[in-house]
Design a protein around this motif. Structure first.
Motif, short mmCIF file in Angstrom:
data_model
loop_
_atom_site.label_atom_id
_atom_site.label_comp_id
_atom_site.label_asym_id
_atom_site.label_seq_id
_atom_site.Cartn_x
_atom_site.Cartn_y
_atom_site.Cartn_z
N ASP A 112 0.92 -0.91 -0.02
CA ASP A 112 0.08 0.03 0.09
C ASP A 112 0.91 1.31 0.01
OD1 ASP A 112 0.76 0.49 2.58
OD2 ASP A 112 -0.89 -0.32 3.53
N ASN A 113 0.29 2.23 -0.24
CA ASN A 113 1.05 3.77 -0.42
C ASN A 113 1.86 3.92 0.90
OD1 ASN A 113 -0.25 4.30 -2.75
ND2 ASN A 113 -1.59 5.44 -2.04
N ASP A 114 1.50 3.68 2.14
CA ASP A 114 2.36 3.88 3.18
C ASP A 114 3.70 2.83 3.38
OD1 ASP A 114 0.78 6.07 4.16
OD2 ASP A 114 -0.53 4.58 5.59
N SER A 115 3.30 1.73 3.00
CA SER A 115 4.38 0.67 3.04
C SER A 115 5.49 1.18 1.76
CB SER A 115 3.87 -0.54 2.95
OG SER A 115 2.87 -1.07 4.08
N MET A 116 4.90 1.58 0.68
CA MET A 116 5.99 1.84 -0.49
C MET A 116 6.66 3.07 0.08
SD MET A 116 6.62 0.18 -3.08
CE MET A 116 7.83 0.48 -4.21
N ARG A 117 6.12 3.80 0.69
CA ARG A 117 7.11 4.98 1.03
C ARG A 117 8.07 4.64 2.01
NH1 ARG A 117 2.16 8.17 0.57
NH2 ARG A 117 1.53 7.42 2.48
N VAL A 118 7.62 3.65 2.85
CA VAL A 118 8.81 3.28 3.79
C VAL A 118 9.75 2.41 2.92
CG1 VAL A 118 9.28 1.63 5.71
CG2 VAL A 118 7.34 3.31 5.91
N TYR A 119 9.32 1.55 2.12
CA TYR A 119 10.25 0.92 1.34
C TYR A 119 11.13 1.75 0.76
CZ TYR A 119 11.79 -2.48 -2.22
OH TYR A 119 12.56 -3.39 -3.02
N ALA A 172 5.12 -6.33 6.56
CA ALA A 172 5.58 -5.33 7.59
C ALA A 172 5.69 -5.94 8.88
CB ALA A 172 4.82 -4.02 7.72
N LEU A 173 4.79 -6.99 9.19
CA LEU A 173 4.96 -7.50 10.36
C LEU A 173 6.26 -8.30 10.91
CD1 LEU A 173 3.50 -8.70 13.10
CD2 LEU A 173 2.58 -10.69 11.76
N ALA A 174 6.91 -8.79 9.75
CA ALA A 174 8.28 -9.32 10.00
C ALA A 174 9.46 -8.41 10.33
CB ALA A 174 8.88 -9.93 8.60
N LEU A 175 9.20 -7.08 9.48
CA LEU A 175 9.95 -5.96 9.68
C LEU A 175 9.85 -5.18 11.34
CD1 LEU A 175 12.47 -4.40 8.35
CD2 LEU A 175 10.56 -2.83 7.55
N LYS A 176 8.49 -5.14 11.71
CA LYS A 176 8.00 -4.75 13.03
C LYS A 176 8.67 -5.71 14.07
CE LYS A 176 3.54 -3.01 11.70
NZ LYS A 176 2.26 -3.12 11.91
N GLU A 186 8.85 4.42 14.12
CA GLU A 186 7.42 4.83 14.29
C GLU A 186 6.53 4.45 13.19
OE1 GLU A 186 6.05 5.13 17.21
OE2 GLU A 186 8.20 4.76 18.02
N GLU A 187 7.11 4.83 11.87
CA GLU A 187 6.21 4.62 10.63
C GLU A 187 6.34 3.24 10.55
OE1 GLU A 187 7.28 7.00 7.01
OE2 GLU A 187 8.96 8.00 8.28
N ILE A 188 7.39 2.36 10.72
CA ILE A 188 7.11 0.95 10.47
C ILE A 188 5.99 0.33 11.30
CG2 ILE A 188 8.49 -1.11 10.75
CD1 ILE A 188 10.98 0.38 9.83
N LEU A 189 5.90 0.68 12.57
CA LEU A 189 5.13 0.15 13.32
C LEU A 189 3.61 0.60 13.12
CD1 LEU A 189 7.01 0.53 17.04
CD2 LEU A 189 6.64 -1.33 15.38
N GLN A 190 3.51 1.56 12.26
CA GLN A 190 2.04 1.84 11.91
C GLN A 190 1.67 1.18 10.68
OE1 GLN A 190 -0.11 3.88 13.77
NE2 GLN A 190 1.87 3.97 15.11
N LEU A 191 2.41 0.43 9.92
CA LEU A 191 2.27 -0.29 8.75
C LEU A 191 1.15 -1.37 8.81
CD1 LEU A 191 5.67 -0.25 7.04
CD2 LEU A 191 3.84 1.54 6.80
N GLU A 192 0.38 -1.71 7.55
CA GLU A 192 -0.35 -2.73 7.58
C GLU A 192 0.64 -4.12 7.78
OE1 GLU A 192 -3.23 -4.80 4.11
OE2 GLU A 192 -1.45 -3.41 3.36
N ASP A 193 0.07 -4.99 8.62
CA ASP A 193 0.99 -6.15 8.87
C ASP A 193 1.24 -7.13 7.71
OD1 ASP A 193 1.35 -5.50 11.80
OD2 ASP A 193 -0.22 -6.99 12.41
#
Length: 536
Positions: free
Chosen positions: A204-211, A241-245, A263-270
């Protein structure tokens, strides 16, 4: 046949088989119908014959073709143009807005149901709809929503399999089902032992931004840190993202390096792959499915999600006692157990049972592990088995998948994905940046610097693009110089002597069917031989 009497094949470059002709006639006679044929038996050609005859006989003016992914949009568009001289227009999320606007005015468009819903006002202009992979048209899927909105009277659905529980609802939306079984003597000679299916699972957009932020950190880091950032990119795109969390909560170098993004990572879709996993399970009738996952935290979450199926979780000897592994294997072999979730257990000498549905959640970097996982499906059991690949486009997850399938083909394991699809996938991987930076011909080390990819990554990407015919190379004062095919005129002007050698002899070997064609001689002799072959 009632609609125009005879079928017209005049512009079709492939000779249709008897059952394909029969299926096309049924589709034209009934106006609304569904053709169910096993994968590999040429359903796309049936769709092409149907569209060509509708247009030629003046029965319709505009046709929309629905495909589940943008890969298939491009692939089917290419097939229509190449085999049927049908000027179809592809429309999906990666097409520029102005091109889309022009495209919707064309006679035949190929698009995804999501894109069709985004342009809902355009649907009223279509009087025919071809629904590829129509088994998707259930529940809240975009396929079903499009079919409820579009007024098209002519409807043809194509599928390899429609589960019994969905048949009535899909027939209401499209038309009556006509099915050829895998045992039918007309089609059985064309059916493979097993079929591979690719399911795109975009971030999703948030996860792609973190990526992309992690990717930027990777580009500007030391060699040691790059390895750590590479792991982070893999965890996020391959596992979720759950693995990265889980990783950023530990006292490790990875957690330290990613602390600015914590903090951004912890807010991502799992789990960005979870919805497609559930879709795969819903769309296949199976006796036993194995889901291969790399991270234990992901395996346990999937186990919790699928509890209603009474699954068994096998996490291997390193994390479980021998007694627990034996108990899990006994449960896995029980006919009442339909789903097995396994980490590396299936690659550690533990004898998992055979399955008729294999789902690869984690695309592994090791091609050998990739092949080992397929061992569970290659055993002779049912007449037809499926492998579903969950792949995250535009990420290193796609790179790992591409490396694995190409290695598998080299050692003789054909996973049932054609070359056209591989080319499309390659253009949706990070290695596509190689094509983007090649505005002018350049050597490998320049490409690595321009793309910020490692030289080994560039080599793997170049090998694929050279094999697909997108790139070529010549030796210049810069050494081995890579160029795009459209750079040939530029290089002819700059280095004409490299294209007309007089004293060099070469041998060219071209594999053709089960034999090889050899050319040997100087430049002019080899050029003449190749030209004559192309004319033939």
């Amino acid at each position: 046949m009632s609609n125009g009497k005879k079928l017209d094949f005049s512009e079709i470059k492939l000779k249709p088989r008897k059952y394909q002709i029969k299926a096309a006639r049924i589709a034209l006679d009934k106006r609304r119908s569904i053709i169910v044929l096993p994968t590999g038996t040429g359903k796309t050609l049936i769709g092409l014959i149907w569209i060509k005859n509708l247009l030629k006989k003046g029965l319709v003016k505009k046709v929309i073709v629905l495909e589940p992914t943008r890969i298939l949009v491009e692939q089917v568009t290419g097939f229509f143009k190449r085999i049927g001289n049908l000027d179809a227009v592809p429309i999906h999320g990666m097409v520029p807005r102005e091109v889309k606007e022009r495209g919707w005015r064309e006679e035949v468009i190929v698009t995804t149901p999501e894109e069709a819903l985004f342009h809902e006002d355009e649907l009223k202009y279509f009087d025919a709809v071809l629904i590829d992979e129509c088994h998707h048209a259930v529940g809240e899927d975009a396929y079903r929503k499009v079919l409820e909105i579009i007024p098209a009277d002519w409807r043809l659905g194509l599928s390899a399999h429609i589960p019994l529980r969905h048949r009535k609802s899909i027939e209401r939306l499209i038309g009556e089902i006509t099915e050829w079984k895998v045992t039918d003597p007309e089609v059985s000679p064309y059916i493979p032992d097993w079929l591979g299916e690719i399911y795109e699972t975009p971030l999703d957009n948030d996860s792609m931004r973190v990526y992309e932020k992690i990717e930027e950190l990777w580009k500007n880091s030391s060699r040691k840190e790059r390895m750590i950032y590479s792991l982070a990119l893999r965890f996020l795109s391959r596992d979720g993202a759950l693995a990265l969390k889980e990783s950023v909560m530990k006292d490790t170098l990875l957690a330290k390096l990613l602390s600015p993004l914590k903090e951004e990572i912890l807010q991502l879709e799992d789990l960005h792959k979870e919805k497609k996993l559930l879709k795969v399970l819903d769309q296949h009738d199976f006796e036993k499915a194995i889901i291969f996952v790399d991270r234990i935290v992901i395996a346990r979450r999937i186990y919790d999600t699928l509890r209603e199926f009474n699954p068994v979780l096998i996490i291997g000897r390193r994390k479980s006692s021998d007694t627990k592994v034996k108990e899990a294997l006994m449960k896995a072999r029980d006919p009442s157990t339909k789903i097995i979730i396994s980490t590396s257990a299936g690659e550690e000498g533990i004898d998992l049972p055979s399955a008729d549905l294999l789902i690869l959640w984690s695309n592994v970097v090791s091609p050998l592990r990739f092949i080992q996982r397929h061992g569970r499906i290659l055993r002779k059991t049912k007449p037809l088995k499926y492998v579903a690949y969950l792949v995250t486009p535009d990420t290193v997850d796609m790179n790992a998948f591409l490396d694995s399938i190409l290695f598998a083909k080299k050692v003789g394991v054909d996973i049932g994905i054609d070359e056209d699809t591989v080319r499309k996938l390659l253009r949706k991987s990070p290695r596509a940046s190689i094509l983007e930076v090649l505005d002018v011909p350049m050597p490998l080390d320049w490409i690595a610097e321009a793309t910020a990819l490692t030289e080994s990554e560039v080599r793997r990407g170049l090998r694929m693009f050279l094999d697909s015919g997108d790139l070529f190379y010549v030796y210049t004062p810069l050494g081995r110089t890579i160029a795009r095919i459209d750079h040939i005129p530029l290089l002819l002007d700059e280095y004409p002597e490299y294209f007309s050698p007089s004293d060099v002899k070469a041998r060219i070997i071209i594999p053709r069917n089960k034999r090889k064609i050899n050319f040997y001689g100087n430049f002019n002799e080899v050029f003449k031989g190749l030209s004559e072959l192309l004319v033939k």
